[in-house]
Design an enzyme around this catalytic site. Structure first.
Site, PDB file in Angstrom:
ATOM      1  N   CYS A  53       0.814  -1.215   0.000  1.00  0.00           N
ATOM      2  CA  CYS A  53       0.000   0.000   0.000  1.00  0.00           C
ATOM      3  C   CYS A  53       0.851   1.270   0.000  1.00  0.00           C
ATOM      4  O   CYS A  53       0.326   2.372  -0.155  1.00  0.00           O
ATOM      5  CB  CYS A  53      -0.942  -0.004   1.189  1.00  0.00           C
ATOM      6  N   HIS A 104      -3.463   6.838   2.325  1.00  0.00           N
ATOM      7  CA  HIS A 104      -3.862   5.532   1.791  1.00  0.00           C
ATOM      8  C   HIS A 104      -5.251   5.192   2.315  1.00  0.00           C
ATOM      9  O   HIS A 104      -5.539   5.355   3.496  1.00  0.00           O
ATOM     10  CB  HIS A 104      -2.836   4.476   2.234  1.00  0.00           C
ATOM     11  N   ASN A 145     -10.433  -0.653  -0.308  1.00  0.00           N
ATOM     12  CA  ASN A 145      -8.979  -0.529  -0.146  1.00  0.00           C
ATOM     13  C   ASN A 145      -8.309  -1.188  -1.345  1.00  0.00           C
ATOM     14  O   ASN A 145      -8.311  -2.409  -1.479  1.00  0.00           O
ATOM     15  CB  ASN A 145      -8.564  -1.206   1.164  1.00  0.00           C
TER      16      ASN A 145
HETATM   17  C1  LIG Z   1     -10.312  -5.739  10.130  1.00  0.00           C
HETATM   18  C2  LIG Z   1     -10.914  -4.924  11.294  1.00  0.00           C
HETATM   19  C3  LIG Z   1     -12.032  -4.023  10.766  1.00  0.00           C
HETATM   20  C4  LIG Z   1     -11.480  -5.896  12.298  1.00  0.00           C
HETATM   21  O1  LIG Z   1     -11.986  -5.167  13.395  1.00  0.00           O
HETATM   22  P1  LIG Z   1     -11.575  -5.605  14.856  1.00  0.00           P
HETATM   23  O2  LIG Z   1     -12.301  -4.712  15.778  1.00  0.00           O
HETATM   24  O3  LIG Z   1     -10.094  -5.649  14.958  1.00  0.00           O
HETATM   25  O4  LIG Z   1     -12.181  -7.076  14.875  1.00  0.00           O
HETATM   26  P2  LIG Z   1     -11.796  -8.301  15.788  1.00  0.00           P
HETATM   27  O5  LIG Z   1     -11.186  -9.330  14.919  1.00  0.00           O
HETATM   28  O6  LIG Z   1     -11.058  -7.887  17.031  1.00  0.00           O
HETATM   29  O7  LIG Z   1     -13.225  -8.744  16.225  1.00  0.00           O
HETATM   30  C5  LIG Z   1     -14.071  -7.916  17.034  1.00  0.00           C
HETATM   31  C6  LIG Z   1     -15.468  -8.458  16.998  1.00  0.00           C
HETATM   32  O8  LIG Z   1     -16.020  -8.252  15.680  1.00  0.00           O
HETATM   33  C7  LIG Z   1     -16.403  -9.500  15.122  1.00  0.00           C
HETATM   34  N1  LIG Z   1     -16.099  -9.458  13.710  1.00  0.00           N
HETATM   35  C8  LIG Z   1     -14.896  -9.636  13.112  1.00  0.00           C
HETATM   36  N2  LIG Z   1     -15.024  -9.511  11.788  1.00  0.00           N
HETATM   37  C9  LIG Z   1     -16.321  -9.260  11.547  1.00  0.00           C
HETATM   38  C10 LIG Z   1     -17.077  -9.013  10.382  1.00  0.00           C
HETATM   39  N3  LIG Z   1     -16.514  -9.005   9.165  1.00  0.00           N
HETATM   40  N4  LIG Z   1     -18.381  -8.772  10.502  1.00  0.00           N
HETATM   41  C11 LIG Z   1     -18.978  -8.753  11.708  1.00  0.00           C
HETATM   42  N5  LIG Z   1     -18.329  -8.974  12.857  1.00  0.00           N
HETATM   43  C12 LIG Z   1     -17.000  -9.221  12.772  1.00  0.00           C
HETATM   44  C13 LIG Z   1     -15.614 -10.559  15.848  1.00  0.00           C
HETATM   45  O9  LIG Z   1     -16.276 -11.792  15.840  1.00  0.00           O
HETATM   46  C14 LIG Z   1     -15.539  -9.963  17.236  1.00  0.00           C
HETATM   47  O10 LIG Z   1     -16.759 -10.219  17.915  1.00  0.00           O
HETATM   48  P3  LIG Z   1     -16.781 -10.515  19.507  1.00  0.00           P
HETATM   49  O11 LIG Z   1     -16.267  -9.240  20.148  1.00  0.00           O
HETATM   50  O12 LIG Z   1     -18.210 -10.795  19.770  1.00  0.00           O
HETATM   51  O13 LIG Z   1     -15.861 -11.667  19.700  1.00  0.00           O
HETATM   52  C15 LIG Z   1      -9.838  -4.046  11.967  1.00  0.00           C
HETATM   53  O14 LIG Z   1      -8.906  -4.827  12.657  1.00  0.00           O
HETATM   54  C16 LIG Z   1      -9.111  -3.185  11.005  1.00  0.00           C
HETATM   55  O15 LIG Z   1      -9.687  -2.295  10.402  1.00  0.00           O
HETATM   56  N6  LIG Z   1      -7.787  -3.374  10.860  1.00  0.00           N
HETATM   57  C17 LIG Z   1      -6.979  -2.656   9.943  1.00  0.00           C
HETATM   58  C18 LIG Z   1      -7.151  -3.282   8.646  1.00  0.00           C
HETATM   59  C19 LIG Z   1      -6.634  -2.422   7.559  1.00  0.00           C
HETATM   60  O16 LIG Z   1      -6.979  -1.292   7.420  1.00  0.00           O
HETATM   61  N7  LIG Z   1      -5.769  -3.006   6.749  1.00  0.00           N
HETATM   62  C20 LIG Z   1      -5.205  -2.376   5.661  1.00  0.00           C
HETATM   63  C21 LIG Z   1      -3.922  -1.798   6.043  1.00  0.00           C
HETATM   64  S1  LIG Z   1      -3.004  -1.490   4.632  1.00  0.00           S
END
Ligand SMILES: CC(C)(COP(=O)(O)OP(=O)(O)OC[C@H]1O[C@@H](n2cnc3c(N)ncnc32)[C@H](O)[C@@H]1OP(=O)(O)O)[C@@H](O)C(=O)NCCC(=O)NCCS
Length: 359
Positions: A129, A284, A315
């Site tokens: 990215c 980004h 993204n």
């Molecule tokens: C991917 C992302 C949105 C996930 O969010 P998060 O808050 O970290 O999610 P987690 O994996 O900790 O899960 C949190 C909760 O959401 C739920 N969850 C995870 N993915 C889910 C989805 N797609 N839909 C619904 N619920 C979801 C999990 O089951 C968990 O539920 P619980 O609290 O009941 O156990 C987040 O980590 C993120 O934005 N990361 C950066 C990613 C990014 O921008 N990457 C590009 C960089 S170049």
């Protein structure tokens, strides 16, 4: 006896332009729109959750037959037009991508041939990215160092080809597209110093490992002849799942939020301007929450337009900054000739930021 060199040791050096700038940008968005509703047929999620956690409302996915080179070509043509030069005037092509389905050869030489820029130096950059900002930095140095006059920089990804549709952590974010910029000589500074770097301690947080053993095993079980030719063949026998992108979402989120605002500030300082001088902030398009968190840390004045192309484009990794730039210019959200701070960050982990004068 000590050996002596034959000559005086003096070489001629190349002279470049005093300054560089971006002369034109262009973008290509694939036709197929993927809604959150469609994503929710693959993963257990909801439109509301996806909007809240990522800001993505719709994203574009390329057609099966559409390649990274096809998309790059479609973005390059309008960029050349805006720059007012022909492909024959290009002296180098840099393609930033991690989804060209060949380990080698690179996408750039084929793109050069397609565009009619045969013979120019052409190579790919693997900086995920951050690839576009890496490319702009390289191109600027090439123009100023005298190894090129006009350089085409492309950020292009077909992330759908390496996305596991059933992965709740990635399938709602990743998307396809291409963005292009033509970098060339300038009378005044048009590309500020780049602040860039890497963090190999987090090397595995975003990665795509090609599971060749598993692929070949599954391939052999199918009624196929020969060997798989490139990553597109991973569709066969459902082997693609062995090679999809994996991401430790929370680690990446924290890294981006805490580390990228200081990088942006350094880019402003090195360019000799303050946040108040900016006409646009074009980070980004990783995740809307990351963008909002960076804004808070940077203390950017409220009236500065911020790229939020992720809502409709998803993204697109290396393509996201030039695509967002192209949209902001096209929609009249930012002035031509204005100052934009751009920052790319992602797998590696790697990052790069610079202030540029918009074409
Ligand atoms: C991917 C992302 C949105 C996930 O969010 P998060 O808050 O970290 O999610 P987690 O994996 O900790 O899960 C949190 C909760 O959401 C739920 N969850 C995870 N993915 C889910 C989805 N797609 N839909 C619904 N619920 C979801 C999990 O089951 C968990 O539920 P619980 O609290 O009941 O156990 C987040 O980590 C993120 O934005 N990361 C950066 C990613 C990014 O921008 N990457 C590009 C960089 S170049």
């Amino acid at each position: 006896m000590t050996l002596q060199p034959k000559g005086t040791g003096q070489l001629a050096s190349s002279d470049g332009a005093r300054h560089s700038r971006i002369h034109g940008v262009g973008g290509y968005r694939p036709e197929r729109v993927i809604t959150n509703e469609e994503v929710c047929t693959w993963i257990d999620s909801s439109d509301e959750w996806i909007r809240q956690r990522s800001g993505v409302v719709t994203r574009r996915w390329a057609a099966e037959h559409e390649s990274v080179v096809d998309m790059a070509e479609a973005a390059a043509r309008p960029a050349l037009e805006m720059a007012g030069i022909s492909a024959a005037q290009l002296s180098a092509i840099v393609v930033a991508t991690v989804t060209h389905p060949f380990q080698t050869p690179a996408a750039a030489p084929l793109l050069a041939t397609r565009l009619g820029a045969d013979g120019v130096p052409a190579f790919d950059v693997s900086a995920a990215c951050a690839g576009y900002c890496y490319g702009i930095s390289l191109a600027s140095d090439m123009v100023r160092g005298g190894s090129a006059e006009y350089v085409l920089v492309i950020g292009v990804e077909k992330l759908s080809s390496i996305t596991d549709k059933h992965d709740r952590g990635t399938s709602f974010i990743l998307a396809d597209g291409a963005g292009a910029a033509v970098v060339g000589p300038s009378d005044t500074p048009g590309i500020g110093p780049t602040v860039w770097g890497s963090d190999g301690t987090n090397w595995e947080t975003i990665s795509q490992r090609v599971g060749w053993d598993e692929i070949l095993r599954r391939w052999d079980q199918e009624e196929t002849t020969g060997q798989p030719q490139d990553w597109s063949d991973l569709e066969v026998a459902g082997a693609r799942e062995a090679s999809t992108l994996k991401m430790a979402g929370q680690t990446v989120f924290r890294w981006a939020v805490w580390s990228m605002a200081p990088v942006c500030q350094q880019a402003l300082d090195k360019a000799g301007i303050t946040a108040a001088d900016l006409d646009a902030f074009i980070p980004h398009q990783a995740n809307m929450r990351i963008i909002d968190a960076m804004l808070k840390q940077l203390k950017l004045p409220d009236d500065i337009p911020v790229a939020r192309d992720i809502a409709e484009t998803g993204n697109t990794s290396a393509a996201s900054i030039p695509l967002a730039t192209e949209r902001m210019l096209r929609e009249g959200e930012v002035p031509r000739g204005g100052l934009a701070l751009q920052v790319g960050f992602g797998a590696g982990l790697v990052f790069a930021a610079q202030v540029v004068v918009l074409p």
